[in-house]
Design a protein around this motif. Structure first.
Motif, short mmCIF file in Angstrom:
data_model
loop_
_atom_site.label_atom_id
_atom_site.label_comp_id
_atom_site.label_asym_id
_atom_site.label_seq_id
_atom_site.Cartn_x
_atom_site.Cartn_y
_atom_site.Cartn_z
N LEU A 192 -2.12 2.46 6.57
CA LEU A 192 -1.52 3.37 5.36
C LEU A 192 -0.25 2.70 4.88
N ARG A 193 0.63 2.32 5.41
CA ARG A 193 1.56 1.38 4.75
C ARG A 193 1.15 0.62 3.67
N ASP A 194 0.19 -0.54 4.13
CA ASP A 194 -0.37 -1.39 3.53
C ASP A 194 -0.82 -0.83 1.96
N GLN A 195 -1.11 0.42 2.03
CA GLN A 195 -1.83 0.72 0.43
C GLN A 195 -0.62 1.00 -0.41
N ASN A 196 0.58 1.37 -0.05
CA ASN A 196 1.79 1.38 -0.87
C ASN A 196 1.60 2.48 -1.50
N ILE A 197 1.44 3.56 -1.07
CA ILE A 197 1.24 5.25 -1.72
C ILE A 197 2.39 5.98 -1.39
N GLY A 198 3.53 5.32 -0.69
CA GLY A 198 4.70 5.96 -0.22
C GLY A 198 4.24 7.01 1.04
N PHE A 199 4.96 7.88 1.20
CA PHE A 199 4.89 8.89 2.50
C PHE A 199 4.28 10.17 1.99
N LYS A 200 3.09 10.07 1.67
CA LYS A 200 2.27 11.43 1.28
C LYS A 200 2.02 12.32 2.18
N SER A 201 1.91 11.60 3.42
CA SER A 201 1.64 12.60 4.60
C SER A 201 2.92 13.45 5.12
#
Length: 424
Positions: free
Chosen positions: A329-338
């Motif tokens: 999930l970190r590799d997707q670079n979407i921030g901390f959405k969860s």
């Protein structure tokens, strides 16, 4: 990478070695990834033993560095020399190149080829779920697996569910069909649920929570036939196998995207495959279209929040949460959405940016189990320091690892926390 094409029918050992030496020389001068994972510890130990003379590296050194890579991909985000830099460093895919080369040369173990067949194992295991779960809990049976298969006797294994997620979804849909037809309304959005093997056969509750939360927010959810995303096949360098799965899944998903549906994945490895790996290995317009419409489930719910379509009335407060964010999930670079989503429920969330060390099939194997638990211990120490009410991770395998390494405290998926907060 330069000089290596992973989707080529075969790889030339000389080309792989040449590219490896080029990348290792850059890594030796940088060392930003020191202690990031076992591969880099071994790499730098071997380089230092030869006084930075890379010609002294033996074939076994290359292969050990590759064997200890579990494709978490954290080094890619750490590296300052990834494309479009002129060095074009892609260490994770270089390691896959070595695994593909080993498979070509007949060095891939039958155990490894078996473990990556997650769809086959899931289907078989659910057919005999009570027996399989009982056997996996018996020390004598685990001893046999340890000696003959190479699955560590102490590894806590995923449980097989007697009812798969697709069967549950079909059954509940049929039971609600009449009531739904009577109260039919225009959905706020439409999504395809890409659940695949981990949710389908093991973590069914994650799929159930995903459906419940999405439907609570007026989202229409469909689940067409699908295959494993292919991520496990990186462990054996089976690029042709990944391409077959990518082609099949893209062919299934693309017509739904054309009809206005987005694609939701509750497991980070699956969303990473659709977003990043498919367009790289299968550079077609259809694959790019599917990738552009794929979201992690919490990422998607925060998108609904931004559009004003998310119900933010949460009657139940989860309390304090220790949240381990998985590597994929970190590799997707979407921030901390969860994290942001759980905070909407009134939770206090502390983020643990540590790899759990399970990493698909890698931490199951006899030769890597102890190392896997050593990696997990760092994450568990930080989790324990939070003194939280709940431990949470988006990856069910990371959750299993944290539960085992942390003394048995169960780990939830963020979507389960949201479901509870809604009171569903």
């Amino acid at each position: 990478m330069k000089g290596i094409d992973l989707i080529a029918p075969t790889l030339e050992r000389s080309a792989v070695v040449q590219e490896t030496l080029r990348i290792f020389e850059v890594c030796d001068g940088c060392r930003r990834c020191f202690n990031l994972c076992p591969s880099f510890n071994t790499l730098f130990e071997r380089i230092d033993a030869g006084d930075s003379d890379l010609s002294k590296l033996a074939t076994r050194d290359f292969e050990q560095v590759a064997d200890e890579c579990y494709y978490c991909k954290l080094c890619y985000n750490h590296c300052p020399y990834t494309p479009p830099h002129q060095y074009e460093i892609d260490f994770p895919r270089l390691m896959v190149g070595w695994k593909k080369l080993q498979a070509q040369e007949g060095k891939a173990r039958w155990r490894d080829r078996l473990l990556v067949r997650t769809d086959w194992i899931g289907k078989l295991g659910t057919l005999v779920a009570p027996l399989a779960n009982w056997a996996n809990a018996q020390s004598w049976f685990r001893g046999i697996l340890h000696r003959t298969v190479g699955i560590h006797r102490d590894r806590q294994l995923v449980r097989f569910q007697e009812e798969t997620f697709p069967h549950w979804l079909q059954r509940t849909r049929e039971s609600r069909r009449d009531a739904r037809d009577e109260a039919k309304s225009v959905p706020t959005a439409r999504v395809v649920l890409f659940s695949t093997c981990l949710v389908d056969y093991h973590s069914v509750e994650v799929g159930q929570a995903t459906v419940a939360v999405l439907e609570k927010n007026g989202v229409e959810v469909v689940r067409p036939e699908q295959q494993c995303c292919g991520m496990p096949l990186f462990d054996t360098g089976d690029i042709p196998g990944i391409l077959r799965k990518a082609q099949a899944n893209v062919a299934t998903l693309k017509p739904w995207v054309d009809r206005g549906y987005d694609i939701i994945a509750p497991v980070p490895s699956c969303s990473l495959m659709l977003k990043r790996e498919y367009p790289h290995l299968l550079p077609t317009e259809d694959a790019k279209l599917v990738a552009s419409h794929t979201f992690d489930v919490c990422e998607y719910l925060m998108k609904l929040k931004k559009l004003g379509k998310l119900d933010t009335n949460f009657p139940n407060r989860p309390g304090k949460i220790a949240y381990q964010i998985p590597c994929h999930l970190r590799d997707q670079n979407i921030g901390f959405k969860s994290k942001e989503l759980m905070e909407l429920t009134g939770a206090s969330v502390e983020v643990i940016e540590r790899c759990s060390g399970h990493d698909g099939t890698w931490g199951v194997k006899v030769e890597f189990f102890d190392l896997s638990m050593k990696i997990a211990a760092k994450a568990v120490r930080e989790v324990e320091g939070v003194q939280a009410d709940l431990v949470v991770s988006d990856c069910p395998l990371s959750g299993l690892q944290l539960t085992q390494a942390g003394g048995g405290k169960p780990t939830l998926h963020p979507i389960e926390v949201v479901k509870r907060a809604y009171g569903l």
